[in-house]
Scaffold this motif. Structure first.
Motif, PDB file in Angstrom:
ATOM      1  N   LEU A 162      -5.783  18.790 -11.241  1.00 39.82           N
ATOM      2  CA  LEU A 162      -5.068  17.589 -11.747  1.00 39.82           C
ATOM      3  C   LEU A 162      -4.976  17.883 -13.288  1.00 39.82           C
ATOM      4  O   LEU A 162      -5.491  18.245 -13.976  1.00 39.82           O
ATOM      5  N   ASP A 163      -3.611  17.559 -13.341  1.00 42.37           N
ATOM      6  CA  ASP A 163      -2.997  17.805 -14.805  1.00 42.37           C
ATOM      7  C   ASP A 163      -3.154  16.791 -15.660  1.00 42.37           C
ATOM      8  O   ASP A 163      -3.274  15.568 -15.223  1.00 42.37           O
ATOM      9  N   THR A 164      -3.599  17.167 -16.819  1.00 41.35           N
ATOM     10  CA  THR A 164      -4.398  15.886 -17.801  1.00 41.35           C
ATOM     11  C   THR A 164      -3.851  15.838 -18.950  1.00 41.35           C
ATOM     12  O   THR A 164      -4.060  14.874 -19.627  1.00 41.35           O
ATOM     13  N   ASN A 165      -3.470  17.070 -19.412  1.00 44.17           N
ATOM     14  CA  ASN A 165      -3.031  16.864 -20.812  1.00 44.17           C
ATOM     15  C   ASN A 165      -1.779  18.256 -21.193  1.00 44.17           C
ATOM     16  O   ASN A 165      -1.669  19.016 -20.678  1.00 44.17           O
ATOM     17  N   LEU A 166      -0.905  17.798 -22.135  1.00 44.10           N
ATOM     18  CA  LEU A 166      -0.206  18.843 -22.574  1.00 44.10           C
ATOM     19  C   LEU A 166      -0.853  19.616 -23.853  1.00 44.10           C
ATOM     20  O   LEU A 166      -1.294  19.039 -24.584  1.00 44.10           O
ATOM     21  N   LEU A 177       4.459  16.386 -31.720  1.00 44.15           N
ATOM     22  CA  LEU A 177       3.737  15.100 -31.366  1.00 44.15           C
ATOM     23  C   LEU A 177       4.663  14.073 -30.727  1.00 44.15           C
ATOM     24  O   LEU A 177       3.904  13.644 -29.794  1.00 44.15           O
ATOM     25  N   ASP A 178       5.863  14.196 -30.536  1.00 44.17           N
ATOM     26  CA  ASP A 178       6.656  13.365 -29.624  1.00 44.17           C
ATOM     27  C   ASP A 178       6.190  13.520 -28.090  1.00 44.17           C
ATOM     28  O   ASP A 178       6.292  12.715 -27.338  1.00 44.17           O
ATOM     29  N   ARG A 179       6.333  14.895 -27.848  1.00 45.79           N
ATOM     30  CA  ARG A 179       6.043  15.185 -26.324  1.00 45.79           C
ATOM     31  C   ARG A 179       4.612  14.761 -25.972  1.00 45.79           C
ATOM     32  O   ARG A 179       4.477  14.161 -24.834  1.00 45.79           O
ATOM     33  N   LEU A 180       3.601  14.857 -26.893  1.00 46.84           N
ATOM     34  CA  LEU A 180       2.271  14.447 -26.487  1.00 46.84           C
ATOM     35  C   LEU A 180       2.164  13.199 -26.507  1.00 46.84           C
ATOM     36  O   LEU A 180       1.493  12.462 -25.582  1.00 46.84           O
ATOM     37  N   GLU A 181       2.768  12.243 -27.403  1.00 49.74           N
ATOM     38  CA  GLU A 181       2.805  10.697 -27.375  1.00 49.74           C
ATOM     39  C   GLU A 181       3.260  10.334 -26.059  1.00 49.74           C
ATOM     40  O   GLU A 181       2.952   9.429 -25.046  1.00 49.74           O
ATOM     41  N   ALA A 182       4.724  10.853 -25.510  1.00 47.65           N
ATOM     42  CA  ALA A 182       5.299  10.509 -24.116  1.00 47.65           C
ATOM     43  C   ALA A 182       4.088  10.778 -22.819  1.00 47.65           C
ATOM     44  O   ALA A 182       4.373  10.157 -22.038  1.00 47.65           O
TER      45      ALA A 182
END
Length: 302
Positions: A111-115, A281-286
């Motif tokens: 299960l993918d959970t996080n970048l 930051l932008d990728r993580l927030e999205a």
């Protein structure tokens, strides 16, 4: 179903370090425990009671255990090779943070959970000028692996992401040495620091945490690697059986809530260096916004 006594023998044979057993309901007989298999970077901090708040994955494990009282939970630490050896034998086990590979998907559901920002090449500042780098300052690893004056130290059995794994598999035998440290890469940073290796490949957060803990390693620098600028997709992996499939459905639901996303971010984002956090930051927030909307980038694969 594997009996508890057989489980104990398996754990002893694998050389695993037990952190804590967490019975969900003390008044009930203990069922076959669910094993949360943790990476080596949690060993030392988990044993330092005064620094319990700095146990890297504590926010995530605390949240999942608290909201899953039906299971009897046990947290265990093991090297990469031992974690996956146990996954191939256990009835109820999950690895809290893992990268997908074809070999691993043969024995586990994901299960993918996080970048997470990609690994960096870490080398002494004094030798940065000798590294083959492109105009953007990224290290040309393919060229570096062919230079006899450079020798890298890596972790045996670890996945560094599909692109790097493919590149490293083609490296000359003399270019790299592989180790099985119990601290998930920090020992290799020390080897680079004292000159026993010329570089390693590691997350910059590992270097950041080591600096914070010891005040050392200021002379090491983390550099991006050419061709792997995309964030990695971190996943939770559970044993490939009916229990594992159902476990990931439960985990997915728990991590699609504001508290679940907060637990993920508290476990991972806080250890990024300021430069890496700003870059991604932008990728993580999205990505986290997608999880809250119930449309995360990937589901547990049957």
């Amino acid at each position: 179903m594997m009996r508890t006594r057989n489980l104990a023998a398996l754990l002893a044979g694998a050389g695993l370090a037990l952190l804590v057993a967490v019975p969900s309901r003390a008044q009930q007989p203990l069922a076959e425990p669910m094993l949360w298999l943790l990476p080596e970077f949690d060993v030392d901090e988990a044993q330092q009671k005064a620094n319990a708040d700095k146990h890297l994955l504590r926010p995530l494990t605390d949240y999942l255990i608290q909201h899953w009282p039906e299971e009897h939970h046990e947290l265990l630490v093991a090297t990469v090779r031992r974690r996956w050896k146990l996954m191939a034998s256990a009835e109820k086990a999950c690895i809290l943070v893992a990268l997908r590979t074809p070999e691993r998907e043969a024995i586990a559901y994901f299960l993918d959970t996080n970048l997470y920002p990609p690994v960096q090449l870490i080398a002494p500042r004094s030798r940065i000028g000798e590294l083959p780098r492109n105009a953007q300052g990224e290290v040309d690893l393919a060229q570096l692996l062919r230079l006899p004056s450079w020798h890298g130290a890596l972790i045996e059995g670890r996945s560094y992401g599909p692109k790097l794994d493919a590149l490293l598999s083609q490296a000359p035998p003399s270019a790299l040495s592989y180790y099985t440290p119990r601290d998930f890469g920090e020992r290799l940073l020390q080897m680079v620091q004292i000159g026993r290796a010329d570089y390693t490949i590691e997350f910059d957060s590992t270097l950041s945490r080591k600096r914070e803990q010891s005040g050392t390693m200021q002379e090491l620098l983390a550099l991006p690697i050419q061709g792997i600028g995309e964030p990695l997709v971190a996943a939770i992996a559970c044993v490939r059986n009916d229990w594992g499939r159902q476990a990931l459905v439960k985990i997915d639901a728990l991590l699609r809530t504001p508290k679940g996303v907060a637990a993920l971010r508290q476990s991972f984002d806080r250890w990024m260096t300021p430069e890496t956090r700003a870059r991604y930051l932008d990728r993580l927030e999205a990505y986290h916004a997608q999880r809250l909307r119930g449309v995360a980038a990937s589901q547990a694969k049957p």
